[in-house]
Design an enzyme around this catalytic site. Structure first.
Site, mmCIF file in Angstrom:
data_model
loop_
_atom_site.group_PDB
_atom_site.id
_atom_site.type_symbol
_atom_site.label_atom_id
_atom_site.label_comp_id
_atom_site.label_asym_id
_atom_site.label_seq_id
_atom_site.Cartn_x
_atom_site.Cartn_y
_atom_site.Cartn_z
ATOM 1 N N CYS A 91 84.066 62.621 14.456
ATOM 2 C CA CYS A 91 83.239 61.392 13.770
ATOM 3 C C CYS A 91 83.606 61.260 12.410
ATOM 4 O O CYS A 91 84.702 61.117 12.032
ATOM 5 C CB CYS A 91 81.763 61.303 14.192
ATOM 6 N N SER A 92 82.555 61.856 11.612
ATOM 7 C CA SER A 92 82.934 61.626 9.961
ATOM 8 C C SER A 92 81.859 62.481 9.594
ATOM 9 O O SER A 92 81.365 62.286 8.146
ATOM 10 C CB SER A 92 82.745 60.229 9.334
ATOM 11 N N CYS A 93 81.608 63.775 9.939
ATOM 12 C CA CYS A 93 80.651 64.863 9.491
ATOM 13 C C CYS A 93 81.222 65.107 7.902
ATOM 14 O O CYS A 93 82.301 65.195 7.873
ATOM 15 C CB CYS A 93 80.531 65.847 10.269
ATOM 16 N N CYS B 63 86.770 65.497 9.970
ATOM 17 C CA CYS B 63 86.007 65.701 11.219
ATOM 18 C C CYS B 63 86.497 64.786 12.081
ATOM 19 O O CYS B 63 86.820 63.769 12.128
ATOM 20 C CB CYS B 63 84.657 65.116 10.543
#
Length: 203
Positions: free
Chosen positions: A114-116, A111
């Protein structure tokens, strides 16, 4: 990045807390002190994602895909519906896409914004998945990143990088290990790793 990966996975409790961990703890303490958060509720949330919706759910999805051709077809056609058949629902996993590793193609999930991450099937994201080096280099130099995780691919294997978003999350279906043909789904699920379902490892 690889150093972060190894520390996170292999030195539980031996390394001093990271700056981020210390900040989170300080924020949690402040919220509890002001009566805004119940520490028991926080513990219950962490317990839920670490032990009830962790990578073992994804491993069961993969094991069923390996052993049930019809489920595999449904999973590749509409991962959200197929995963829901097994009861793995929830936030951060509403819109899923399954991608399958083959002898010719290896898939890697990142991702970049961000950090999906698909919480219902993989639990909480590992520290390295959220790190800036992984998020930037996985797209620019996926083979180099894979090598740092110990995954060396032949030059004729195509690497496909999938960028998760707030709308779509990805699950890698690893190649089924050779010699596993006689195993039941429970035994197959035990062979599946979180990193294999992100694509940083091969089984």
């Amino acid at each position: 990045m690889a150093h972060d990966h190894h520390d996170h996975d292999h030195h539980h409790g031996q390394e001093p807390p990271s700056d981020m961990a210390l900040r989170v703890k300080a924020l949690e303490s402040l919220l509890v002190e002001k009566g805004l958060v119940d520490p028991a509720a926080l513990d219950a949330i962490v317990e839920h994602y670490e032990h009830k919706v962790g990578p073992r759910n994804g491993a069961r999805v993969v094991a069923k895909a390996w052993s049930d051709p019809e489920f595999r077809r449904r999973l590749l056609d509409d991962a959200s519906d197929a995963i829901a058949e097994l009861g793995y629902l929830g936030r951060q996993g509403e819109h899923m896409v399954a991608v399958e590793n083959t002898p010719e193609v290896h898939n890697l999930v990142v991702c970049t914004l961000c950090s999906c991450y698909p919480w219902p099937v993989l639990g909480l994201p590992p520290t390295w998945y959220k790190s800036s080096p992984y998020r930037s280099r996985a797209v620019i130099d996926p083979r180099g990143v894979l090598a740092e995780f110990g995954t060396e691919l032949p030059e004729d294997v195509e690497v496909r990088v999938w960028d998760s978003t707030a709308e779509v999350r990805y699950l890698v279906i690893p190649q089924r290990p050779a010699g596993s043909e006689g195993l039941d789904e429970e035994a197959l699920a035990a062979m599946v790793t979180r990193d294999g379902m992100i694509g940083t490892a091969r089984l």
